[in-house]
Motif scaffolding. Structure first.
Motif, PDB file in Angstrom:
ATOM      1  N   VAL A 142       0.870  -1.170   0.000  1.00  0.00           N
ATOM      2  CA  VAL A 142       0.000   0.000   0.000  1.00  0.00           C
ATOM      3  C   VAL A 142       0.907   1.221   0.000  1.00  0.00           C
ATOM      4  CG1 VAL A 142      -1.747   1.340   1.225  1.00  0.00           C
ATOM      5  CG2 VAL A 142      -1.869  -1.176   1.230  1.00  0.00           C
ATOM      6  N   VAL A 143       0.687   2.100  -0.961  1.00  0.00           N
ATOM      7  CA  VAL A 143       1.514   3.304  -1.100  1.00  0.00           C
ATOM      8  C   VAL A 143       0.595   4.518  -1.019  1.00  0.00           C
ATOM      9  CG1 VAL A 143       3.132   4.558  -2.555  1.00  0.00           C
ATOM     10  CG2 VAL A 143       3.117   2.044  -2.594  1.00  0.00           C
ATOM     11  N   ASN A 144       0.786   5.326   0.007  1.00  0.00           N
ATOM     12  CA  ASN A 144      -0.030   6.522   0.209  1.00  0.00           C
ATOM     13  C   ASN A 144       0.733   7.764  -0.252  1.00  0.00           C
ATOM     14  OD1 ASN A 144      -2.100   5.005   1.454  1.00  0.00           O
ATOM     15  ND2 ASN A 144      -1.008   5.080   3.409  1.00  0.00           N
ATOM     16  N   VAL A 145       0.107   8.550  -1.104  1.00  0.00           N
ATOM     17  CA  VAL A 145       0.765   9.762  -1.591  1.00  0.00           C
ATOM     18  C   VAL A 145       0.534  10.891  -0.589  1.00  0.00           C
ATOM     19  CG1 VAL A 145       0.856  11.488  -3.418  1.00  0.00           C
ATOM     20  CG2 VAL A 145       0.622   9.061  -3.993  1.00  0.00           C
ATOM     21  N   SER A 146       1.608  11.314   0.011  1.00  0.00           N
ATOM     22  CA  SER A 146       1.552  12.340   1.046  1.00  0.00           C
ATOM     23  C   SER A 146       2.089  13.654   0.490  1.00  0.00           C
ATOM     24  CB  SER A 146       2.340  11.875   2.276  1.00  0.00           C
ATOM     25  OG  SER A 146       2.179  12.762   3.357  1.00  0.00           O
ATOM     26  N   SER A 147       2.653  14.461   1.350  1.00  0.00           N
ATOM     27  CA  SER A 147       3.146  15.790   0.982  1.00  0.00           C
ATOM     28  C   SER A 147       4.172  16.225   2.013  1.00  0.00           C
ATOM     29  CB  SER A 147       1.971  16.782   0.964  1.00  0.00           C
ATOM     30  OG  SER A 147       2.425  18.119   0.951  1.00  0.00           O
ATOM     31  N   PRO A 190       6.266  14.024  -3.423  1.00  0.00           N
ATOM     32  CA  PRO A 190       7.120  14.458  -4.541  1.00  0.00           C
ATOM     33  C   PRO A 190       8.433  15.089  -4.112  1.00  0.00           C
ATOM     34  CG  PRO A 190       4.851  15.183  -4.855  1.00  0.00           C
ATOM     35  CD  PRO A 190       4.954  14.683  -3.455  1.00  0.00           C
ATOM     36  N   GLY A 191       8.416  15.768  -2.979  1.00  0.00           N
ATOM     37  CA  GLY A 191       9.629  16.450  -2.535  1.00  0.00           C
ATOM     38  C   GLY A 191       9.648  17.925  -2.869  1.00  0.00           C
ATOM     39  N   GLY A 192       8.520  18.450  -3.277  1.00  0.00           N
ATOM     40  CA  GLY A 192       8.437  19.870  -3.615  1.00  0.00           C
ATOM     41  C   GLY A 192       7.212  20.144  -4.458  1.00  0.00           C
ATOM     42  N   VAL A 215       7.644  12.850 -11.428  1.00  0.00           N
ATOM     43  CA  VAL A 215       8.654  12.851 -10.371  1.00  0.00           C
ATOM     44  C   VAL A 215       8.594  11.601  -9.484  1.00  0.00           C
ATOM     45  CG1 VAL A 215       7.183  14.189  -8.796  1.00  0.00           C
ATOM     46  CG2 VAL A 215       9.662  14.216  -8.488  1.00  0.00           C
ATOM     47  N   MET A 216       7.426  10.990  -9.330  1.00  0.00           N
ATOM     48  CA  MET A 216       7.305   9.845  -8.425  1.00  0.00           C
ATOM     49  C   MET A 216       7.258   8.505  -9.145  1.00  0.00           C
ATOM     50  SD  MET A 216       4.934  11.147  -5.274  1.00  0.00           S
ATOM     51  CE  MET A 216       3.372  11.015  -6.132  1.00  0.00           C
ATOM     52  N   ASP A 217       7.366   8.509 -10.467  1.00  0.00           N
ATOM     53  CA  ASP A 217       7.183   7.270 -11.231  1.00  0.00           C
ATOM     54  C   ASP A 217       8.130   6.154 -10.798  1.00  0.00           C
ATOM     55  OD1 ASP A 217       5.290   8.711 -12.577  1.00  0.00           O
ATOM     56  OD2 ASP A 217       6.318   8.682 -14.517  1.00  0.00           O
ATOM     57  N   GLU A 218       9.424   6.440 -10.745  1.00  0.00           N
ATOM     58  CA  GLU A 218      10.408   5.403 -10.435  1.00  0.00           C
ATOM     59  C   GLU A 218      10.270   4.916  -9.001  1.00  0.00           C
ATOM     60  OE1 GLU A 218      14.418   6.256 -11.518  1.00  0.00           O
ATOM     61  OE2 GLU A 218      13.867   7.131 -13.448  1.00  0.00           O
ATOM     62  N   ASP A 234       7.227   3.695   6.608  1.00  0.00           N
ATOM     63  CA  ASP A 234       8.114   4.837   6.429  1.00  0.00           C
ATOM     64  C   ASP A 234       7.494   5.836   5.460  1.00  0.00           C
ATOM     65  OD1 ASP A 234      10.344   6.395   6.848  1.00  0.00           O
ATOM     66  OD2 ASP A 234      11.758   4.755   6.489  1.00  0.00           O
ATOM     67  N   SER A 235       7.999   7.043   5.476  1.00  0.00           N
ATOM     68  CA  SER A 235       7.520   8.105   4.595  1.00  0.00           C
ATOM     69  C   SER A 235       8.713   8.933   4.148  1.00  0.00           C
ATOM     70  CB  SER A 235       6.506   8.994   5.323  1.00  0.00           C
ATOM     71  OG  SER A 235       6.092  10.067   4.499  1.00  0.00           O
ATOM     72  N   MET A 236       8.882   9.031   2.831  1.00  0.00           N
ATOM     73  CA  MET A 236      10.020   9.764   2.285  1.00  0.00           C
ATOM     74  C   MET A 236       9.627  10.439   0.977  1.00  0.00           C
ATOM     75  SD  MET A 236      13.279   7.192   2.841  1.00  0.00           S
ATOM     76  CE  MET A 236      12.431   5.615   2.731  1.00  0.00           C
ATOM     77  N   THR A 237      10.503  11.302   0.519  1.00  0.00           N
ATOM     78  CA  THR A 237      10.304  11.887  -0.802  1.00  0.00           C
ATOM     79  C   THR A 237      10.617  10.835  -1.861  1.00  0.00           C
ATOM     80  OG1 THR A 237      12.592  12.642  -1.061  1.00  0.00           O
ATOM     81  CG2 THR A 237      11.045  14.135   0.074  1.00  0.00           C
ATOM     82  N   ALA A 238      10.185  11.105  -3.088  1.00  0.00           N
ATOM     83  CA  ALA A 238      10.461  10.186  -4.178  1.00  0.00           C
ATOM     84  C   ALA A 238      11.964   9.948  -4.344  1.00  0.00           C
ATOM     85  CB  ALA A 238       9.870  10.727  -5.469  1.00  0.00           C
ATOM     86  N   GLU A 239      12.728  11.008  -4.263  1.00  0.00           N
ATOM     87  CA  GLU A 239      14.175  10.880  -4.426  1.00  0.00           C
ATOM     88  C   GLU A 239      14.781  10.007  -3.331  1.00  0.00           C
ATOM     89  OE1 GLU A 239      18.152  13.712  -5.013  1.00  0.00           O
ATOM     90  OE2 GLU A 239      16.239  14.604  -4.443  1.00  0.00           O
ATOM     91  N   GLU A 240      14.322  10.191  -2.096  1.00  0.00           N
ATOM     92  CA  GLU A 240      14.835   9.391  -0.990  1.00  0.00           C
ATOM     93  C   GLU A 240      14.459   7.916  -1.154  1.00  0.00           C
ATOM     94  OE1 GLU A 240      14.797  12.755   2.571  1.00  0.00           O
ATOM     95  OE2 GLU A 240      12.960  11.652   2.101  1.00  0.00           O
TER      96      GLU A 240
END
Length: 246
Positions: A142-147, A190-192, A215-218, A234-240
């Protein structure tokens, strides 16, 4: 490159922006993608661009019966749900030209944001987890899109910020509930600022300089590819996430 052959992934808010980009990217990696949003025409447009098998499933994430129909039709078509990406969300008036303080926010506006950003996520997650846990060998993601505003705050966006802080807590709590069953629950942001409808009020030149919808595809693909006992809670930016799972 991440391989998602025969994985079945539900993406809510898949008709535009981040959701549409993730859905098309996941399809290109071999996944069966279930496209969820309220507008059938927009979903069919996305499905027509997809490389793999898709299921167009119009639904309002706030409607428990509609959520049940999406999950049931997914299982009927593809046999199981391997990953749920809870992307559907509302910012309300939080990011327009006229941000609203709490005292200027109507009850309807508050409820609308909470219903989509929190209730909708809970309804979809509950129904998908029921299906995952019913297997002989439970598994899934389960992947929740946060901010970033799920960890920070700005004035004039109390409803949106509250919903995203709630989503962060929800992610961690549910992850603890199903960790021993081999199901991973995480959040990604997304990280921004992203060049989507939320920021359409910005000047064109500024929109070109911020993050784009892919930005979040990969990172989403990497999270969907996790097997049992992967990273969870855990919760991180796409880059992280890309750095951690890459």
């Amino acid at each position: 490159m991440t391989n998602l052959d025969e994985e079945t992934i539900i993406v809510t808010g898949a008709s535009r922006g981040l959701g549409r980009s993730m859905a098309l990217s996941l399809s290109s990696l071999g996944a069966n993608v279930v496209l969820v949003a309220r507008n059938r025409e927009d979903l069919e447009s996305a499905a027509n661009e997809a490389d793999g098998e898709t299921l167009v499933a119009p639904a309002d994430v706030r409607d428990a019966d509609a959520v049940d129909r999406v999950v049931s039709s997914t299982i009927e078509r593809f046999g199981a749900v391997d990953t749920l990406i809870n992307n559907a969300g509302l910012s309300g008036l939080s990011f327009g030209d006229e941000r609203q303080s709490l005292v200027d926010t109507s009850e309807d506006e508050w409820d609308r944001i909470m219903d989509v950003n929190v209730r909708g996520v809970a309804l979809f997650t509950k129904r998908v987890l029921e299906e995952m846990l019913d297997r002989d060998r439970p598994s899934g993601n389960v992947v929740n899109v946060s901010s970033g505003l799920g960890r920070n705050a700005i004035p004039g966006a109390a409803a949106y910020i509250t919903s995203k802080w709630g989503l962060e807590g929800f992610t961690r709590a549910v992850a603890l509930e199903v960790e021993s069953d081999g199901i991973n629950v995480n959040a990604i942001d997304p990280g921004g600022r992203v060049n989507t409808r939320i920021w359409e009020h910005l000047p064109d030149d500024e929109r070109e300089q911020i993050l784009q919808a892919d930005v979040m595809d990969e990172a989403a693909a990497a999270l969907a590819a996790q097997g049992p006992n992967g990273v969870t809670g855990d919760s991180m930016t796409a880059e992280e996430w890309e750095q951690r799972l890459g």
